[in-house]
Design a protein around this motif. Sequence first.
Motif, mmCIF file in Angstrom:
data_model
loop_
_atom_site.group_PDB
_atom_site.id
_atom_site.type_symbol
_atom_site.label_atom_id
_atom_site.label_comp_id
_atom_site.label_asym_id
_atom_site.label_seq_id
_atom_site.Cartn_x
_atom_site.Cartn_y
_atom_site.Cartn_z
ATOM 1 N N THR A 185 0.849 -1.190 0.000
ATOM 2 C CA THR A 185 0.000 0.000 0.000
ATOM 3 C C THR A 185 0.887 1.243 0.000
ATOM 4 O O THR A 185 2.068 1.194 0.365
ATOM 5 C CB THR A 185 -0.887 0.055 1.260
ATOM 6 O OG1 THR A 185 -0.025 0.172 2.388
ATOM 7 C CG2 THR A 185 -1.741 -1.193 1.385
ATOM 8 N N ARG A 186 0.292 2.348 -0.389
ATOM 9 C CA ARG A 186 1.020 3.631 -0.337
ATOM 10 C C ARG A 186 1.524 3.904 1.069
ATOM 11 O O ARG A 186 2.587 4.470 1.283
ATOM 12 C CB ARG A 186 0.093 4.778 -0.736
ATOM 13 C CG ARG A 186 -0.279 4.828 -2.180
ATOM 14 C CD ARG A 186 0.908 5.113 -3.037
ATOM 15 N NE ARG A 186 1.140 3.991 -3.920
ATOM 16 C CZ ARG A 186 2.108 3.936 -4.817
ATOM 17 N NH1 ARG A 186 2.964 4.929 -4.942
ATOM 18 N NH2 ARG A 186 2.258 2.888 -5.573
ATOM 19 N N SER A 187 0.698 3.536 2.050
ATOM 20 C CA SER A 187 1.069 3.833 3.428
ATOM 21 C C SER A 187 2.312 3.031 3.833
ATOM 22 O O SER A 187 3.222 3.547 4.492
ATOM 23 C CB SER A 187 -0.146 3.555 4.312
ATOM 24 O OG SER A 187 0.241 2.955 5.512
ATOM 25 N N GLY A 224 10.222 3.782 -5.874
ATOM 26 C CA GLY A 224 8.788 3.767 -6.171
ATOM 27 C C GLY A 224 8.474 3.090 -7.489
ATOM 28 O O GLY A 224 7.396 2.518 -7.669
#
Lengths: 246, 246
Positions: A185-187, A224
């Motif tokens: 997840t982004r988190s 990323g």
Amino acid sequence: MNGPEISRINAKAGPAIILIEPQLGENIGFAARGMLNFGLTDLRVVRPREDWPNAKALTASAGADEVINGAKVYDHTSAAIADLRHLYAATARKRDMIKPVTGVREAMRKMASPGTSSGVLFGPERSGLTNDDVALADTILSVPVNPGFSSLSLPHAVLLISYEWFSVHGQSRDERIQLDVQPATRSQLLKLFTHLESELEASGFLRNPEMRPRMMRNLRNALGRASLTEKEVSALRGVIRSLSRK
Amino acid sequence: MNGPEISRINAKAGPAIILIEPQLGENIGFAARGMLNFGLTDLRVVRPREDWPNAKALTASAGADEVINGAKVYDHTSAAIADLRHLYAATARKRDMIKPVTGVREAMRKMASPGTSSGVLFGPERSGLTNDDVALADTILSVPVNPGFSSLSLPHAVLLISYEWFSVHGQSRDERIQLDVQPATRSQLLKLFTHLESELEASGFLRNPEMRPRMMRNLRNALGRASLTEKEVSALRGVIRSLSRK
């Protein structure tokens, strides 16, 4: 091997592959393997130089037994093509005759709908198709090749035509490799970057305050792009912890 | 054969073909013939099972002598790929790793502009690429095949990739996507991984010897997917240095 899958593709009526006077059993077998890789099964052989059935053909087919065992053998090209409605000649040599020439990809794209039978003629390994055989065909099939080394082997020529047929007609669904792992997840990613930043700060890597935002942005960018999974994020956090503990 | 024509195509920098542990000289020769038919000449062979130079390879190449005689032989895959910037793995098997999968045609269309070197890895005839070798690549190349008979022969797989390369790049027009940043070379990436591994070893992260190969493969896989640039590789090495100095 999986019978139903093959029949499903078969039902779409790929072209017959007609080998005229092939010299080597291995080449027939190798061509058959390439055919079945791309869902073609209708192999016809006119006056093979070696005996038929041919053990070397079966071995070289590497499991495409149904193509080899189902191959039909003919004395004359005319008998081998009698039931076909569209006939192509695979040849690279220029011919002293007027006949439409189509690229393989284009020809396979245009190949008639199921039930309308088509075939492709291939000549002997050494000499290729005779003018008489080319004259039987409606259309010459051409493959763009290196003009400095243009002679395709017989199994390679059969393979390319099978491949192009399949790439238009064979695929019913998306065959991409399935991934059963989830990207993080982004988190989770943000926590990774925060963790990295705080350790880099502690180690003095970010001591230049003007460079800092840019340095961190570059690192986030690089990491990323990798579509890291949850497990990989954990592994990288373990790496950061381990390195900075030293 | 026609030298100038070949050089003209060559100048467009087709991918290197890297055969890992090929079993049969004939297959190397047959692959070389298919390469040159479509203008590829950079053949690299890692630990061939038979002796090299190999007479059977030369015979099977049917005149593609320049490819066979120019082939470079390596003991390790890492040396064979050191100078490459984009590395593809030709494999049909599912892998327990996340890696982008691209169709051959799509990949060749995207293949970077001249001067940016690319390569495609092929495994041994019988078993295909190992997970360790697949982990070295950025992208898995897939060829859509008959799911009921999906095993392509080695020379056929090489042929299809050469064919698709030529069908995009061999003709004169330019459909390629321009890249303005250079990805790092394999050799720079390998140095990054070696650096990381040695620091992780020093920090005790790799103290479980059974887990170690897998842990390193997972890290290589995760970082390898990012198509890191030279600058990013330097930045990450700075990060490793900084963290482990603490």
